[in-house]
Write a protein that holds these residues in place. Structure first.
Motif, PDB file in Angstrom:
ATOM      1  N   GLY A 291      75.585  62.357  77.963  1.00  0.00           N
ATOM      2  CA  GLY A 291      74.202  62.819  77.892  1.00  0.00           C
ATOM      3  C   GLY A 291      73.235  61.699  77.599  1.00  0.00           C
ATOM      4  N   LEU A 292      73.623  60.808  76.701  1.00  0.00           N
ATOM      5  CA  LEU A 292      72.758  59.701  76.317  1.00  0.00           C
ATOM      6  C   LEU A 292      72.603  58.694  77.450  1.00  0.00           C
ATOM      7  N   ALA A 293      73.615  58.607  78.303  1.00  0.00           N
ATOM      8  CA  ALA A 293      73.541  57.675  79.441  1.00  0.00           C
ATOM      9  C   ALA A 293      72.347  57.981  80.326  1.00  0.00           C
ATOM     10  N   GLU A 294      72.009  59.278  80.472  1.00  0.00           N
ATOM     11  CA  GLU A 294      70.846  59.648  81.277  1.00  0.00           C
ATOM     12  C   GLU A 294      69.559  59.117  80.656  1.00  0.00           C
ATOM     13  N   HIS A 295      69.497  59.138  79.334  1.00  0.00           N
ATOM     14  CA  HIS A 295      68.322  58.623  78.618  1.00  0.00           C
ATOM     15  C   HIS A 295      68.207  57.113  78.800  1.00  0.00           C
ATOM     16  N   ILE A 296      69.320  56.406  78.680  1.00  0.00           N
ATOM     17  CA  ILE A 296      69.320  54.943  78.807  1.00  0.00           C
ATOM     18  C   ILE A 296      68.896  54.533  80.216  1.00  0.00           C
ATOM     19  N   LYS A 297      69.355  55.281  81.208  1.00  0.00           N
ATOM     20  CA  LYS A 297      68.995  54.976  82.601  1.00  0.00           C
ATOM     21  C   LYS A 297      67.498  55.037  82.847  1.00  0.00           C
ATOM     22  N   LEU A 298      66.819  55.925  82.102  1.00  0.00           N
ATOM     23  CA  LEU A 298      65.392  56.142  82.325  1.00  0.00           C
ATOM     24  C   LEU A 298      64.519  55.344  81.361  1.00  0.00           C
ATOM     25  N   ASP A 299      65.103  54.331  80.733  1.00  0.00           N
ATOM     26  CA  ASP A 299      64.337  53.461  79.839  1.00  0.00           C
ATOM     27  C   ASP A 299      64.136  52.115  80.524  1.00  0.00           C
ATOM     28  N   ARG A 300      62.884  51.676  80.647  1.00  0.00           N
ATOM     29  CA  ARG A 300      62.587  50.468  81.436  1.00  0.00           C
ATOM     30  C   ARG A 300      63.130  49.196  80.784  1.00  0.00           C
ATOM     31  N   TYR A 301      63.327  49.200  79.470  1.00  0.00           N
ATOM     32  CA  TYR A 301      63.851  48.017  78.797  1.00  0.00           C
ATOM     33  C   TYR A 301      65.380  47.958  78.852  1.00  0.00           C
ATOM     34  N   LEU A 302      66.029  49.125  78.875  1.00  0.00           N
ATOM     35  CA  LEU A 302      67.494  49.175  78.822  1.00  0.00           C
ATOM     36  C   LEU A 302      68.145  49.308  80.207  1.00  0.00           C
ATOM     37  N   TYR A 303      67.418  49.831  81.173  1.00  0.00           N
ATOM     38  CA  TYR A 303      68.011  50.102  82.477  1.00  0.00           C
ATOM     39  C   TYR A 303      68.680  48.878  83.124  1.00  0.00           C
ATOM     40  N   PRO A 304      68.072  47.669  83.054  1.00  0.00           N
ATOM     41  CA  PRO A 304      68.746  46.506  83.666  1.00  0.00           C
ATOM     42  C   PRO A 304      70.095  46.183  83.031  1.00  0.00           C
ATOM     43  N   HIS A 305      70.322  46.667  81.813  1.00  0.00           N
ATOM     44  CA  HIS A 305      71.569  46.359  81.099  1.00  0.00           C
ATOM     45  C   HIS A 305      72.454  47.595  80.981  1.00  0.00           C
ATOM     46  N   PHE A 306      72.205  48.595  81.802  1.00  0.00           N
ATOM     47  CA  PHE A 306      72.901  49.880  81.683  1.00  0.00           C
ATOM     48  C   PHE A 306      74.421  49.720  81.779  1.00  0.00           C
ATOM     49  N   ARG A 307      74.883  49.045  82.828  1.00  0.00           N
ATOM     50  CA  ARG A 307      76.331  48.892  83.025  1.00  0.00           C
ATOM     51  C   ARG A 307      76.957  48.065  81.901  1.00  0.00           C
ATOM     52  N   TYR A 308      76.261  47.006  81.499  1.00  0.00           N
ATOM     53  CA  TYR A 308      76.766  46.164  80.407  1.00  0.00           C
ATOM     54  C   TYR A 308      76.879  46.971  79.119  1.00  0.00           C
ATOM     55  N   TYR A 309      75.848  47.748  78.804  1.00  0.00           N
ATOM     56  CA  TYR A 309      75.865  48.506  77.553  1.00  0.00           C
ATOM     57  C   TYR A 309      76.967  49.565  77.572  1.00  0.00           C
ATOM     58  N   MET A 310      77.106  50.262  78.689  1.00  0.00           N
ATOM     59  CA  MET A 310      78.148  51.287  78.796  1.00  0.00           C
ATOM     60  C   MET A 310      79.534  50.678  78.598  1.00  0.00           C
ATOM     61  N   ARG A 311      79.721  49.464  79.128  1.00  0.00           N
ATOM     62  CA  ARG A 311      81.012  48.790  78.963  1.00  0.00           C
ATOM     63  C   ARG A 311      81.247  48.383  77.501  1.00  0.00           C
ATOM     64  N   GLU A 312      80.214  47.832  76.859  1.00  0.00           N
ATOM     65  CA  GLU A 312      80.354  47.366  75.479  1.00  0.00           C
ATOM     66  C   GLU A 312      80.627  48.522  74.529  1.00  0.00           C
ATOM     67  N   VAL A 313      80.000  49.656  74.750  1.00  0.00           N
ATOM     68  CA  VAL A 313      80.237  50.813  73.885  1.00  0.00           C
ATOM     69  C   VAL A 313      81.673  51.291  74.027  1.00  0.00           C
ATOM     70  N   ARG A 314      82.173  51.304  75.244  1.00  0.00           N
ATOM     71  CA  ARG A 314      83.559  51.745  75.452  1.00  0.00           C
ATOM     72  C   ARG A 314      84.543  50.785  74.790  1.00  0.00           C
ATOM     73  N   ILE A 315      84.245  49.501  74.816  1.00  0.00           N
ATOM     74  CA  ILE A 315      85.103  48.525  74.130  1.00  0.00           C
ATOM     75  C   ILE A 315      85.118  48.797  72.628  1.00  0.00           C
ATOM     76  N   VAL A 316      83.946  49.101  72.072  1.00  0.00           N
ATOM     77  CA  VAL A 316      83.852  49.394  70.632  1.00  0.00           C
ATOM     78  C   VAL A 316      84.702  50.609  70.271  1.00  0.00           C
ATOM     79  N   VAL A 317      84.580  51.682  71.048  1.00  0.00           N
ATOM     80  CA  VAL A 317      85.278  52.916  70.694  1.00  0.00           C
ATOM     81  C   VAL A 317      86.788  52.792  70.929  1.00  0.00           C
TER      82      VAL A 317
END
Length: 403
Positions: A291-317
């Motif tokens: 659900g939060l991924a949809e929010h991140i996609k629609l943020d102009r500051y975070l969208y360019p790093h969407f794939r990177y952030y999704m990967r880093e969060v999965r590594i953390v968990v």
């Protein structure tokens, strides 16, 4: 991540989130977010219709003729020639009046009145989004400015212009300039505001650790409503902290922070995202994450790093889950995350190959075996390496002395 049903975080919700504190956020930055949504590939065309109307209304209200011309040339907006000419005529009329005020102030009034007149001209260029002329006029205004606090305010105007255009070179230079000004003096309120600007710059350039530290330092002193509402600030703080802080620090600074607790429930999925990670409820975490991924996609500051952030969060968990085991079956891990064994196999294979996870897969037995680096062994190896380096330097030095 596994495929889940699309959880409805729409462009309208994103727009409302960014405009949470009406009348306080800079209109140019609200407009920048709407323009981002207007060109976003994931926003449906039907949702872009009201956004386009809002953008056109904002452009006309602020007389943004330079921006209108650029958007029309890029095919983003349709602006009639009559509207453009009318806007340009009104701008020329405003500029003429301001120039008359500047001339009158220089002839008949004092230095402060001259500065105010030049500042008015700077703000006009910022309002109509004429970047080059705005920067040029801000320099002229600065030359008429003596007080450090007023010079800092001009830097903040420049930073807002930088974030409108996502000009990171301009932002970086302006932050450095602000820091040099603080060496001459400056109040705490402006210093605290600069931390938020700097944190946003680091987040926008993928330095999430520095961004998290700056955001966390500013939680209790946040006053940068011109950039974004407090809810959005907490959203950024939690997202950057999750992939930057260790478990103990996350608990102390984020999970139990009273400032965050008062706001986090207002942001869809964010509370569950944070708490399910800390409480090791991995199935709930993945649901909130989707659900939060949809929010991140629609943020102009975070969208360019969407794939990177999704990967880093999965590594953390995944790292957090594996820390509890010497070995664990793939089936047990898949059940904990609510996904298939094949999905876990593909995910972990990529991260292990990239050196992001310290474990190995026994495909035959269907078992994951962790091989976490031993801290003492790493320290021992580092000491040996440094010792060898020192001995080599001593040998070279002894040869020189013998000569």
């Amino acid at each position: 991540m596994p495929k889940t049903e699309r959880i409805g975080f729409t462009a309208k919700q994103s727009r409302e989130a960014m405009e949470g504190e009406e009348g306080k956020q800079e209109p140019q930055l609200i407009l920048a977010h709407k323009l981002f949504l207007l060109t976003h590939p994931d926003v449906p065309d039907i949702e872009k219709v009201p956004i386009r109307e809002e953008v056109l209304g904002s452009l006309k209200a602020s007389e943004m003729a330079p921006l209108c011309g650029r958007l029309a040339a890029e095919g983003v907006m349709e602006v009639s020639r009559e509207d453009l000419e009318a806007m340009r005529a009104r701008i020329e009329e405003e500029l003429k009046k301001i120039d008359e005020k500047i001339a009158d102030a220089e002839e008949n009034l004092g230095e402060s009145e001259v500065r105010e007149a030049h500042l008015a001209k700077s703000l006009l260029y910022i309002r109509i989004s004429d970047k080059e002329k705005a920067l040029e006029q801000l320099k002229v205004t600065e030359s008429k400015t003596v007080a450090v606090g007023q010079k800092m305010d001009l830097v903040f105007y420049t930073l807002q212009l930088g974030f409108f255009y996502m000009d990171f070179d301009l932002i970086s230079k302006s932050i450095d300039k602000a820091k040099s000004l603080f060496e001459e003096g400056g109040d705490w309120e402006r210093k605290n505001r600069l931390k938020v600007y700097e944190g946003l710059y680091y987040m926008s350039t993928r330095n999430f650790k520095k961004a998290a530290n700056l955001f966390l330092d500013s939680i209790s002193t946040f006053t940068c409503y011109e950039l974004f509402p407090y809810d959005t600030f907490i959203f950024y703080t939690v997202l950057t902290s999750i992939i930057s802080l260790d478990r103990v620090s996350l608990k102390q600074k984020v999970v139990d922070a009273p400032e965050i607790l008062t706001v986090i429930g207002k942001i869809p999925y964010l509370s569950e995202f944070l708490n399910s990670l800390y409480e090791c409820r991995y199935k709930s975490f993945f649901t909130a994450f989707a659900g939060l991924a949809e929010h991140i996609k629609l943020d102009r500051y975070l969208y360019p790093h969407f794939r990177y952030y999704m990967r880093e969060v999965r590594i953390v968990v995944y790292s957090q889950f594996l820390e509890s085991y010497r070995s664990v079956t793939m089936e047990a891990m898949a059940a904990a995350f609510g996904v298939t064994v094949d999905f876990i196999d593909k995910e972990l294979s990529c991260f292990i190959a990239a050196g992001k996870l310290h474990c190995k897969i026994d495909k035959v037995a269907g078992v994951l075996e962790t091989n976490r680096p031993d801290a003492k062994n790493a320290l021992y190896q580092a000491t040996i390496k440094q010792g060898d380096f020192l001995l080599n330097r001593i040998q070279k030095l002894s040869r020189v002395i013998d000569l």
